[in-house]
Design a protein around this motif. Structure first.
Motif, PDB file in Angstrom:
ATOM      1  N   THR A 230      -2.526 -25.583   4.424  1.00  0.00           N
ATOM      2  CA  THR A 230      -3.312 -25.726   5.650  1.00  0.00           C
ATOM      3  C   THR A 230      -2.815 -26.804   6.600  1.00  0.00           C
ATOM      4  OG1 THR A 230      -4.812 -27.253   4.519  1.00  0.00           O
ATOM      5  CG2 THR A 230      -5.432 -24.903   4.533  1.00  0.00           C
ATOM      6  N   ARG A 231      -1.950 -27.700   6.139  1.00  0.00           N
ATOM      7  CA  ARG A 231      -1.583 -28.847   6.981  1.00  0.00           C
ATOM      8  C   ARG A 231      -0.183 -29.314   6.638  1.00  0.00           C
ATOM      9  NH1 ARG A 231      -4.716 -32.298  10.763  1.00  0.00           N
ATOM     10  NH2 ARG A 231      -3.559 -34.241  10.904  1.00  0.00           N
ATOM     11  N   LEU A 241       6.133 -36.801   3.737  1.00  0.00           N
ATOM     12  CA  LEU A 241       5.746 -35.536   4.348  1.00  0.00           C
ATOM     13  C   LEU A 241       4.641 -34.938   3.483  1.00  0.00           C
ATOM     14  CD1 LEU A 241       6.267 -33.301   6.492  1.00  0.00           C
ATOM     15  CD2 LEU A 241       7.933 -32.313   4.904  1.00  0.00           C
ATOM     16  N   MET A 242       3.511 -34.641   4.102  1.00  0.00           N
ATOM     17  CA  MET A 242       2.369 -34.138   3.344  1.00  0.00           C
ATOM     18  C   MET A 242       2.119 -32.666   3.642  1.00  0.00           C
ATOM     19  SD  MET A 242      -1.490 -35.666   3.038  1.00  0.00           S
ATOM     20  CE  MET A 242      -1.699 -35.831   4.816  1.00  0.00           C
ATOM     21  N   ILE A 243       1.856 -31.914   2.579  1.00  0.00           N
ATOM     22  CA  ILE A 243       1.422 -30.526   2.700  1.00  0.00           C
ATOM     23  C   ILE A 243       0.002 -30.459   2.145  1.00  0.00           C
ATOM     24  CG2 ILE A 243       1.813 -28.140   1.999  1.00  0.00           C
ATOM     25  CD1 ILE A 243       4.765 -28.881   1.652  1.00  0.00           C
ATOM     26  N   GLY A 244      -0.947 -30.250   3.037  1.00  0.00           N
ATOM     27  CA  GLY A 244      -2.335 -30.132   2.615  1.00  0.00           C
ATOM     28  C   GLY A 244      -2.629 -28.715   2.184  1.00  0.00           C
ATOM     29  N   THR A 245      -3.479 -28.571   1.180  1.00  0.00           N
ATOM     30  CA  THR A 245      -3.878 -27.246   0.722  1.00  0.00           C
ATOM     31  C   THR A 245      -5.392 -27.116   0.779  1.00  0.00           C
ATOM     32  OG1 THR A 245      -4.319 -27.465  -1.670  1.00  0.00           O
ATOM     33  CG2 THR A 245      -2.007 -27.508  -0.956  1.00  0.00           C
ATOM     34  N   ASP A 246      -5.842 -25.902   0.720  1.00  0.00           N
ATOM     35  CA  ASP A 246      -7.260 -25.618   0.905  1.00  0.00           C
ATOM     36  C   ASP A 246      -8.082 -25.783  -0.366  1.00  0.00           C
ATOM     37  OD1 ASP A 246      -9.567 -24.599   2.348  1.00  0.00           O
ATOM     38  OD2 ASP A 246      -9.341 -22.779   1.169  1.00  0.00           O
ATOM     39  N   TYR A 247      -7.439 -25.962  -1.496  1.00  0.00           N
ATOM     40  CA  TYR A 247      -8.226 -25.878  -2.729  1.00  0.00           C
ATOM     41  C   TYR A 247      -7.921 -26.998  -3.728  1.00  0.00           C
ATOM     42  CZ  TYR A 247     -10.727 -23.710  -6.609  1.00  0.00           C
ATOM     43  OH  TYR A 247     -11.598 -23.467  -7.633  1.00  0.00           O
ATOM     44  N   GLY A 249      -5.587 -29.586  -3.985  1.00  0.00           N
ATOM     45  CA  GLY A 249      -5.222 -30.942  -3.612  1.00  0.00           C
ATOM     46  C   GLY A 249      -4.090 -30.905  -2.605  1.00  0.00           C
ATOM     47  N   HIS A 250      -3.350 -32.024  -2.502  1.00  0.00           N
ATOM     48  CA  HIS A 250      -2.355 -32.141  -1.446  1.00  0.00           C
ATOM     49  C   HIS A 250      -1.049 -32.711  -1.994  1.00  0.00           C
ATOM     50  CE1 HIS A 250      -5.884 -31.460   0.961  1.00  0.00           C
ATOM     51  NE2 HIS A 250      -6.425 -32.580   0.543  1.00  0.00           N
ATOM     52  N   PHE A 251       0.068 -32.132  -1.534  1.00  0.00           N
ATOM     53  CA  PHE A 251       1.395 -32.603  -1.923  1.00  0.00           C
ATOM     54  C   PHE A 251       1.850 -33.705  -0.979  1.00  0.00           C
ATOM     55  CE2 PHE A 251       1.230 -28.076  -3.071  1.00  0.00           C
ATOM     56  CZ  PHE A 251       1.635 -28.078  -4.392  1.00  0.00           C
ATOM     57  N   VAL A 252       2.322 -34.819  -1.524  1.00  0.00           N
ATOM     58  CA  VAL A 252       2.983 -35.853  -0.731  1.00  0.00           C
ATOM     59  C   VAL A 252       4.427 -35.930  -1.216  1.00  0.00           C
ATOM     60  CG1 VAL A 252       3.058 -38.281  -0.086  1.00  0.00           C
ATOM     61  CG2 VAL A 252       0.847 -37.144  -0.381  1.00  0.00           C
ATOM     62  N   LEU A 253       5.350 -35.611  -0.308  1.00  0.00           N
ATOM     63  CA  LEU A 253       6.772 -35.539  -0.644  1.00  0.00           C
ATOM     64  C   LEU A 253       7.538 -36.695  -0.031  1.00  0.00           C
ATOM     65  CD1 LEU A 253       7.440 -31.756   0.180  1.00  0.00           C
ATOM     66  CD2 LEU A 253       6.633 -32.729  -1.991  1.00  0.00           C
ATOM     67  N   ASP A 254       8.660 -37.037  -0.641  1.00  0.00           N
ATOM     68  CA  ASP A 254       9.630 -37.911   0.000  1.00  0.00           C
ATOM     69  C   ASP A 254      10.213 -37.143   1.173  1.00  0.00           C
ATOM     70  OD1 ASP A 254      12.469 -38.822   0.522  1.00  0.00           O
ATOM     71  OD2 ASP A 254      11.845 -40.377  -0.894  1.00  0.00           O
ATOM     72  N   GLY A 285      -9.425 -23.395  10.909  1.00  0.00           N
ATOM     73  CA  GLY A 285      -9.368 -24.834  10.710  1.00  0.00           C
ATOM     74  C   GLY A 285      -7.963 -25.338  10.956  1.00  0.00           C
ATOM     75  N   GLN A 286      -7.753 -26.620  10.666  1.00  0.00           N
ATOM     76  CA  GLN A 286      -6.424 -27.215  10.847  1.00  0.00           C
ATOM     77  C   GLN A 286      -6.052 -28.089   9.650  1.00  0.00           C
ATOM     78  OE1 GLN A 286      -7.126 -29.574  14.452  1.00  0.00           O
ATOM     79  NE2 GLN A 286      -7.551 -31.374  13.198  1.00  0.00           N
ATOM     80  N   GLY A 287      -6.720 -27.876   8.518  1.00  0.00           N
ATOM     81  CA  GLY A 287      -6.494 -28.707   7.348  1.00  0.00           C
ATOM     82  C   GLY A 287      -7.500 -29.840   7.287  1.00  0.00           C
ATOM     83  N   ASP A 288      -7.819 -30.278   6.085  1.00  0.00           N
ATOM     84  CA  ASP A 288      -8.875 -31.280   5.903  1.00  0.00           C
ATOM     85  C   ASP A 288      -8.324 -32.597   5.399  1.00  0.00           C
ATOM     86  OD1 ASP A 288      -8.159 -30.386   3.370  1.00  0.00           O
ATOM     87  OD2 ASP A 288     -10.216 -30.412   2.584  1.00  0.00           O
ATOM     88  N   VAL A 289      -7.121 -32.989   5.862  1.00  0.00           N
ATOM     89  CA  VAL A 289      -6.479 -34.182   5.328  1.00  0.00           C
ATOM     90  C   VAL A 289      -5.566 -34.786   6.395  1.00  0.00           C
ATOM     91  CG1 VAL A 289      -4.518 -32.868   4.372  1.00  0.00           C
ATOM     92  CG2 VAL A 289      -5.188 -35.049   3.311  1.00  0.00           C
TER      93      VAL A 289
END
Length: 368
Positions: A230-231, A241-247, A249-254, A285-289
């Motif tokens: 979602t984000r 670099l963050m990839i937000g997801t809808d369910y 949790g969220h990935f935070v990458l180098d 929506g646009q992501g919740d993070v």
């Protein structure tokens, strides 16, 4: 969306939001300070996007009631409401001029529209997509912007021209983000479980780096592989670099290597908003993070529960690199989207209502 207030026992905003202190000193002290309700208490309408202007003085909100609303942050009130009944509105974004808003359409066609808030008229239309626009990203350093669409294209634009400056054809390129230097663009394609990095000046050349998230999806989000992103957002220091997801949790990458630094857990179910590949009929929506301006913290919704979660990226991770929230900020309703003010210590969140959050003036020492 008409203005309304929270019960009087809650703190009201000061005449101006707090000037930036260290976020770590006030992180646990954020409280809902004021809310803006939809016109009817039983309204089924939702806020679908939020954005601050560059100076942090205004917030623009789009809703599925087909209205654009502007809020004055310092005054803590709604100052303008512009209907967009004919074309609908989503992904409303300030340009670098706080009196201009760019937004996607949800009806009639799939054009982008540049609105002048002073006269409430459209300056320019940007036509070319043949399906819904899923993401808009404005360059931090110029009048360039990028749009992603369900027509499997990414279009590069300039606010001064109605015609695209370039176009990329990719598989499900539904999310895009500029890095803080405005020289790199990241495009997320979840159907291929990848994030592609392009040199913005040489976008017509192949990506200079591709991050493969398939192994991470298999580890952390096996039941939602290929959907629910979602984000996409760079931290302001450019390191993450963050990839937000809808369910889950969220990935935070180098941001340089694409390796996972943390997977943010603690959400309880979905935020109730549709990811770009969703066919569930949920509200847009646009992501919740989002990141805090210093890049150390991440703020996000708690899924189908009320409250807002805060993660500290400097906190120790568990053995599998999952990261638990360091704080849960009390709230009465769901946080389906959240944005941190770029200039002041203030947060805006939304679901059906729009909520301004401010830190306590005198947070307890244990909260520091």
């Amino acid at each position: 969306m008409a203005e309304g207030q929270q019960p009087p026992q809650q703190p009201q905003p000061a005449s101006t939001p707090q000037q930036p202190q260290k976020v770590c000193d006030i992180i646990r002290g954020f409280r809902p300070a004021k809310s803006y309700k939809t016109a009817k208490q039983d309204s089924s309408h939702f806020v679908t996007s939020l954005d601050f202007d560059d100076q942090g003085d205004y917030v623009v909100a789009a809703g599925d009631d087909e209205t654009i609303q502007i809020f004055d942050v310092k005054e803590g009130k709604s100052t303008k409401s512009v209907p967009s009944k004919k074309y609908g509105v989503h992904l409303a974004r300030f340009t670098h001029h706080s009196r201009q808003v760019l937004h996607a359409s949800t009806k009639v066609d799939h054009s982008l529209r540049l609105l002048d808030l002073h006269n409430e008229g459209y300056v320019r239309y940007f036509s070319g997509h043949t399906d819904k626009v899923t993401c808009l990203a404005l360059s931090p350093g110029s009048d360039s912007f990028i749009s992603c669409s369900k027509d499997d294209t990414v279009a590069l634009w300039d606010l001064g021209s109605r015609n695209p400056q370039g176009r990329l054809k990719l598989a499900t390129p539904y999310l895009v983000a500029f890095d803080p230097s405005a020289t790199v663009i990241a495009i997320a394609s979840q159907s291929t479980s990848s994030v592609l990095l392009y040199d913005f000046r040489n976008y017509d050349k192949p990506p200079f780096s591709t991050f493969d998230l398939a192994p991470y999806e298999e580890t952390y989000t096996p039941s939602t592989r290929g959907r629910a992103w979602t984000r996409l957002e760079f931290s302001n220091d450019g390191k993450h670099l963050m990839i937000g997801t809808d369910y889950h949790g969220h990935f935070v990458l180098d941001a340089f290597e694409g390796t996972i630094k943390a997977f943010l857990v603690g959400k309880n179910g979905s935020s109730g908003r549709a990811a770009p590949v969703s066919t569930t009929g949920k509200p847009l929506g646009q992501g919740d993070v989002c990141f805090s301006p210093d890049g150390r913290y991440v703020f996000g919704g708690a899924g189908d529960q009320p409250d807002m979660l805060v993660w500290d990226l400097q906190q120790d991770k568990e053995a599998n690199l999952t990261l638990q929230p360091m704080a849960r900020l009390s709230h009465r309703s769901r946080t389906a989207m959240v944005e941190y003010n770029p200039r002041y210590n203030m947060i805006a969140s939304a679901d059906k209502d729009i909520v301004f959050w401010l830190p306590d003036e005198t947070p307890k020492s244990s909260d520091k």
